[in-house]
Design a protein around this motif. Sequence first.
Motif, PDB file in Angstrom:
ATOM      1  N   TRP A  59      11.373  20.637 -20.453  1.00 17.94           N
ATOM      2  CA  TRP A  59      10.679  19.469 -19.907  1.00 17.94           C
ATOM      3  C   TRP A  59      11.504  18.763 -18.831  1.00 17.94           C
ATOM      4  N   ARG A  60      12.849  18.834 -18.926  1.00 19.61           N
ATOM      5  CA  ARG A  60      13.703  18.116 -17.976  1.00 19.61           C
ATOM      6  C   ARG A  60      13.411  18.598 -16.556  1.00 19.61           C
ATOM      7  N   ILE A  61      13.107  19.880 -16.413  1.00 14.58           N
ATOM      8  CA  ILE A  61      12.800  20.427 -15.092  1.00 14.58           C
ATOM      9  C   ILE A  61      11.301  20.480 -14.860  1.00 14.58           C
ATOM     10  N   LEU A  62      10.565  20.726 -15.915  1.00 11.72           N
ATOM     11  CA  LEU A  62       9.126  20.970 -15.744  1.00 11.72           C
ATOM     12  C   LEU A  62       8.267  19.725 -15.891  1.00 11.72           C
ATOM     13  N   TRP A  63       8.908  18.542 -15.979  1.00  8.37           N
ATOM     14  CA  TRP A  63       8.080  17.342 -16.193  1.00  8.37           C
ATOM     15  C   TRP A  63       7.038  17.114 -15.099  1.00  8.37           C
ATOM     16  N   PRO A  64       7.307  17.484 -13.811  1.00 10.73           N
ATOM     17  CA  PRO A  64       6.213  17.237 -12.843  1.00 10.73           C
ATOM     18  C   PRO A  64       4.976  18.062 -13.163  1.00 10.73           C
ATOM     19  N   GLN A  65       5.189  19.307 -13.603  1.00  9.04           N
ATOM     20  CA  GLN A  65       4.060  20.152 -13.979  1.00  9.04           C
ATOM     21  C   GLN A  65       3.339  19.548 -15.181  1.00  9.04           C
ATOM     22  N   GLY A  66       4.112  19.118 -16.174  1.00  9.31           N
ATOM     23  CA  GLY A  66       3.521  18.518 -17.369  1.00  9.31           C
ATOM     24  C   GLY A  66       2.717  17.284 -17.018  1.00  9.31           C
ATOM     25  N   LEU A  67       3.298  16.447 -16.166  1.00  7.47           N
ATOM     26  CA  LEU A  67       2.622  15.208 -15.773  1.00  7.47           C
ATOM     27  C   LEU A  67       1.319  15.527 -15.046  1.00  7.47           C
ATOM     28  N   TRP A  68       1.399  16.483 -14.121  1.00 12.42           N
ATOM     29  CA  TRP A  68       0.198  16.825 -13.361  1.00 12.42           C
ATOM     30  C   TRP A  68      -0.891  17.385 -14.273  1.00 12.42           C
ATOM     31  N   MET A  69      -0.494  18.224 -15.237  1.00 20.17           N
ATOM     32  CA  MET A  69      -1.494  18.767 -16.163  1.00 20.17           C
ATOM     33  C   MET A  69      -2.081  17.658 -17.019  1.00 20.17           C
ATOM     34  N   ALA A  70      -1.244  16.700 -17.427  1.00 16.51           N
ATOM     35  CA  ALA A  70      -1.760  15.588 -18.229  1.00 16.51           C
ATOM     36  C   ALA A  70      -2.800  14.818 -17.420  1.00 16.51           C
ATOM     37  N   ILE A  71      -2.494  14.596 -16.137  1.00 18.22           N
ATOM     38  CA  ILE A  71      -3.435  13.850 -15.294  1.00 18.22           C
ATOM     39  C   ILE A  71      -4.739  14.630 -15.145  1.00 18.22           C
ATOM     40  N   THR A  72      -4.626  15.918 -14.804  1.00 20.35           N
ATOM     41  CA  THR A  72      -5.854  16.693 -14.574  1.00 20.35           C
ATOM     42  C   THR A  72      -6.661  16.823 -15.867  1.00 20.35           C
ATOM     43  N   THR A  73      -5.971  16.981 -16.995  1.00 23.27           N
ATOM     44  CA  THR A  73      -6.685  17.092 -18.260  1.00 23.27           C
ATOM     45  C   THR A  73      -7.458  15.813 -18.556  1.00 23.27           C
ATOM     46  N   LEU A  74      -6.798  14.683 -18.333  1.00 20.42           N
ATOM     47  CA  LEU A  74      -7.455  13.396 -18.563  1.00 20.42           C
ATOM     48  C   LEU A  74      -8.677  13.247 -17.660  1.00 20.42           C
ATOM     49  N   VAL A  75      -8.494  13.608 -16.389  1.00 20.45           N
ATOM     50  CA  VAL A  75      -9.611  13.503 -15.439  1.00 20.45           C
ATOM     51  C   VAL A  75     -10.767  14.404 -15.867  1.00 20.45           C
ATOM     52  N   LEU A  76     -10.431  15.629 -16.274  1.00 24.35           N
ATOM     53  CA  LEU A  76     -11.485  16.558 -16.695  1.00 24.35           C
ATOM     54  C   LEU A  76     -12.213  16.047 -17.938  1.00 24.35           C
ATOM     55  N   LEU A  77     -11.455  15.444 -18.864  1.00 21.02           N
ATOM     56  CA  LEU A  77     -12.080  14.909 -20.074  1.00 21.02           C
ATOM     57  C   LEU A  77     -13.037  13.773 -19.731  1.00 21.02           C
ATOM     58  N   ILE A  78     -12.582  12.890 -18.849  1.00 21.60           N
ATOM     59  CA  ILE A  78     -13.432  11.757 -18.465  1.00 21.60           C
ATOM     60  C   ILE A  78     -14.672  12.272 -17.741  1.00 21.60           C
ATOM     61  N   MET A  79     -14.453  13.249 -16.836  1.00 25.29           N
ATOM     62  CA  MET A  79     -15.594  13.789 -16.101  1.00 25.29           C
ATOM     63  C   MET A  79     -16.574  14.480 -17.047  1.00 25.29           C
ATOM     64  N   ALA A  80     -16.039  15.249 -17.990  1.00 29.11           N
ATOM     65  CA  ALA A  80     -16.915  15.965 -18.937  1.00 29.11           C
ATOM     66  C   ALA A  80     -17.762  14.959 -19.707  1.00 29.11           C
ATOM     67  N   THR A  81     -17.129  13.871 -20.158  1.00 33.03           N
ATOM     68  CA  THR A  81     -17.867  12.867 -20.930  1.00 33.03           C
ATOM     69  C   THR A  81     -18.946  12.213 -20.069  1.00 33.03           C
ATOM     70  N   ARG A  82     -18.587  11.882 -18.839  1.00 32.25           N
ATOM     71  CA  ARG A  82     -19.567  11.219 -17.965  1.00 32.25           C
ATOM     72  C   ARG A  82     -20.740  12.132 -17.653  1.00 32.25           C
ATOM     73  N   ILE A  83     -20.401  13.353 -17.266  1.00 30.04           N
ATOM     74  CA  ILE A  83     -21.473  14.281 -16.911  1.00 30.04           C
ATOM     75  C   ILE A  83     -22.333  14.559 -18.130  1.00 30.04           C
ATOM     76  N   MET A  84     -21.676  14.639 -19.287  1.00 25.03           N
ATOM     77  CA  MET A  84     -22.418  14.859 -20.524  1.00 25.03           C
ATOM     78  C   MET A  84     -23.385  13.706 -20.748  1.00 25.03           C
ATOM     79  N   ARG A  85     -22.936  12.488 -20.541  1.00 23.94           N
ATOM     80  CA  ARG A  85     -23.777  11.318 -20.788  1.00 23.94           C
ATOM     81  C   ARG A  85     -25.011  11.371 -19.874  1.00 23.94           C
ATOM     82  N   VAL A  86     -24.752  11.610 -18.587  1.00 24.86           N
ATOM     83  CA  VAL A  86     -25.847  11.657 -17.615  1.00 24.86           C
ATOM     84  C   VAL A  86     -26.812  12.779 -17.964  1.00 24.86           C
ATOM     85  N   SER A  87     -26.216  13.945 -18.250  1.00 22.14           N
ATOM     86  CA  SER A  87     -27.038  15.127 -18.484  1.00 22.14           C
ATOM     87  C   SER A  87     -27.837  15.002 -19.780  1.00 22.14           C
ATOM     88  N   LEU A  88     -27.264  14.349 -20.788  1.00 19.37           N
ATOM     89  CA  LEU A  88     -28.000  14.179 -22.042  1.00 19.37           C
ATOM     90  C   LEU A  88     -29.179  13.244 -21.820  1.00 19.37           C
TER      91      LEU A  88
END
Lengths: 319, 410
Positions: free
Chosen positions: B376-405
Motif C-alpha cells: 500500500w505504501r507504493i500503491l496507495w494512488p491506485q487504491g485511492l483511485w479504485m476507491a473513488i471509481t468504485t464509489l462513483v459506480l455504486l452511486i451511479m448504479a443506485t441512481r440509474i436503478m432508481r430511475v429505471s425502476l
Amino acid sequence: MSAAEWVVETEGLTRRFDGFVAVDHLTLRVPRGSIFGFLGPNGSGKSTTIRMLCGLLKPSEGRAVVNGFDIERHPEPLRQSLGYMSQRFSLYPDLTVRENLEFYGGVYDLEPGPLAERIEQVFDQLRLREHGNDLTAALPLGWKQRVALGAAMLHQPPVLFLDEPTSGVDPASRRMFWEILDSLAVGGASIFVTTHVMDEAERCDLLGVMYGGHLIAQGTPAALKEAFPGFLYHVDAAPLLEALEAARRLPFVADAAMFGDALHVTLPADDPERLRRELESAGVTVRDLRRISPTLEDVFVQLIALRERAAEGAEGGGR
Amino acid sequence: MAERLHPLSGFLRRVRAIARKEAIHLLREPRTVLVSFAQPVMLLILYGYCITFDLHNIPFAVWDQDRSEAARQLVRPLSAGAQSHTFWLVGYIAHPREIEPLLATARARFVLVIPRGFGADVAAGRTATVQALFDAADSNTAGVSAGYLVGAIAAHNARLATYAVARRHGAHVGAPAPAPSLAGGDTKLQWEPIDLRWRVFYNPDLASRRFIIPGLIGMLLTILAATLTSTTIARERELGSLETILTSPVGAGDLVIGKMAPYVLVAAANVVMVLVVGGLMFGTWARGNLLTLASLSLLFLLGMLALGMLISARAPNQQQALLFAILATMLPTFFLTGFTFPRSNMPWILQAISWPLPATQYLIAIRGVFLKGIGWRILWPQGLWMAITTLVLLIMATRIMRVSLARGLE
C-alpha cells in the motif's frame, strides 16, 4: 363519513398511455374493512387503477389516498400499509415456500424472530404447512396462489390489492382462497380484488364495475341486481339459435343472451305475452317463459351491453 | 405491522433478505458458479501453455558464403546445444534460391547470411556485415526473433572486442568465450576486462506467464463480476417478481447492495482459485502481502459488480444485459488496460483514455503486489483511485436503478 372510514379514496384519478386513456377521471370510495370487488372486461382499467393505488404507476391526473396516505406524496408509509398480489406470478420458483415468505418478510423489514412466528401463523391460516419446505415450482397453481397471498399479507397490511388472484385455479382451491379472504376481512383487513368470476363477485361486500376507464356502476351485489333496468325473462325455446336471433330483432327487447340451454331476455316493459306472440310468429316454439331475478352475470352483461350500444350509437351519430 | 426501529436496521434487514435470496438462487442453480470457475481455469491453461509471448527454439538457417572460422564462431553460440535454447539451427544452405522456400514453409523464421570476406573483415578489425532475412508474416515473432538475434550478435561483438583487447595487451590468447545466456543471469566471460553482467528484475526467467497470472486475475474480476450481476434485474423483470418487490419498501440502494453481496464471495473464491491453480500449475506465487492483494482486489471487485448492476438496471432483457456487459468489460480490458499490449506503447490519447479505467489501475496494483511484492505504501494512488471509481459506480448504479425502476413499471 369521515376520511378514516375510507380505505381507498380517489378523485379524478386518470392515467393516459400514449394518447389512450386507460383510467378516466375515476372517483371511487371504498369503506374500510370490506371486500371490494372490482369488475370489468379486460382492458377496462382495473389493473391500471390497482397499479396506481400501489404506487407502481404515476397518475397522469387526479389524486388517490390509500389508508390515509396520498399515493404521490407519501409513498413510503403507503408501501408499508399495503400488500399486493399481481396478475403475474411473483414467487421465485427455485425457492421453497418458506424461503419465499422469508424473503418477502425481510423486504418488509420484519425482524427474524417475529418473522418466523408470523410465517407459522400464515402457514396455519393459509393451510400451507404441508408443503412449507417444498420448492415453489413443484406446487399446484392453487397452492402457489395461496403462497403469493401469504407473501402479500405477511406484514399484516391494512389493505390488500389482489389482481385476479384466482385466475386459472380450480373451484375447490378457489373456494378455499375466498374463505381465507373472508377470514382476513373479519380480522379487519380491507381487500380490493379484481375478478371475472361472478360467484366470486357475489361474495364481495361491495362491487365497482369498470368500463372504458370509467366506473359505470357501484354498490352491493344486492343493490346492483335491484337496480337492474327492466324485466328479465327466462325463455326455453326451440330451435334456440333462431329464437335468439328473433328476440334480438324485436324492437321492444332491450337485450337477449344465451344462458345455458335457454335465453335470458330483458324487456324494458313487463309484457311477456307480447314476447311469446312475436317469437311464435317467427316460427319458434316457446316451451317455457317466466320472469326471473337477475344474477350478477345478467347485471354485468347488461351494463356492458348498454355501454357498448351507447358507444356505437355515439359513433354512428357522429358520422 | 413491523416495529419501526432505526432506519439503518430496516435497510440491513432488507439487504440481508435480498442477499440471502440471491445466494439461494446461486446454490440451487450451481451451473452459473461452476461456469464462473471453469472459465478462469481455461484461460489459465490457454495463457499459461499456449499463448506464451516468449520464444524458444526459433528455427533459422545459415547461408555461409565465407566458410571461415570467424563465421563458424558467430553461428556456434546460436545453434542448439549451446547454453541457450533460444535459437535452433535447422541447417546450412548453399544457394539464395533456398531462402524463400524455407521462410515460406516456416521451417526457418530467419536466414542468416554471412557474406564472403566476413572472416577477413573481422581479422582486420573492420566492421563486418551480416544480413538476416526474416519471415515477418507474424510480425510479433519476427520482432522478438530480431531482438534476440541483435542481442546475440552484440554479445558476440563484445567477445570479439575483448579478444582483440586481450591480444593487444599480450595476454593469453585463446578461443573466444562461450556465448552468454540470452535469458539472463550472470554472464561471466572466461577472461576479463569486459565483464558483461545483466540481470532481469522481478521476472527472472522472463516468463510471460508470470506476468500473465496477475493480469488474468484482473481480467477475470472485470468480466466475471460485471457479467454475473448484469442479468439480475432483467431476470426479476421477466419473472414478474420485480413488480411485487417494488410495492414493498425496498429501494434502489437495497437492491444494488443486496444483489451484489453473494457475488463478492463468488468472485473472491475465483481469485483464490486462480492464485492457487496458477501457483500449482506454473509455480508462480504472489510475492507480496496477501492482505494487500485481497484489499486491492475487493476495492476493484466492488466497482465491477456495481458496473454490472448499472448495466442490469438499464438492460431490457437478460440477453442484451449479458452482451453489453461482455462488450463493456472484455474489449477495454483486453486492449486498453495493458493486459495484452503495454500502455507505454500506445499513442498518448489512448494512454489518457485508458489511465482512469479502474482495470488499468488494478492491473498496475496487482502486478505490483504479485510480481514486485510492493504494498500500500507504493500503491496507495491506485487504491485511492479504485476507491473513488468504485464509489462513483455504486452511486451511479443506485441512481440509474432508481430511475429505471420508476420508469420500468410503466
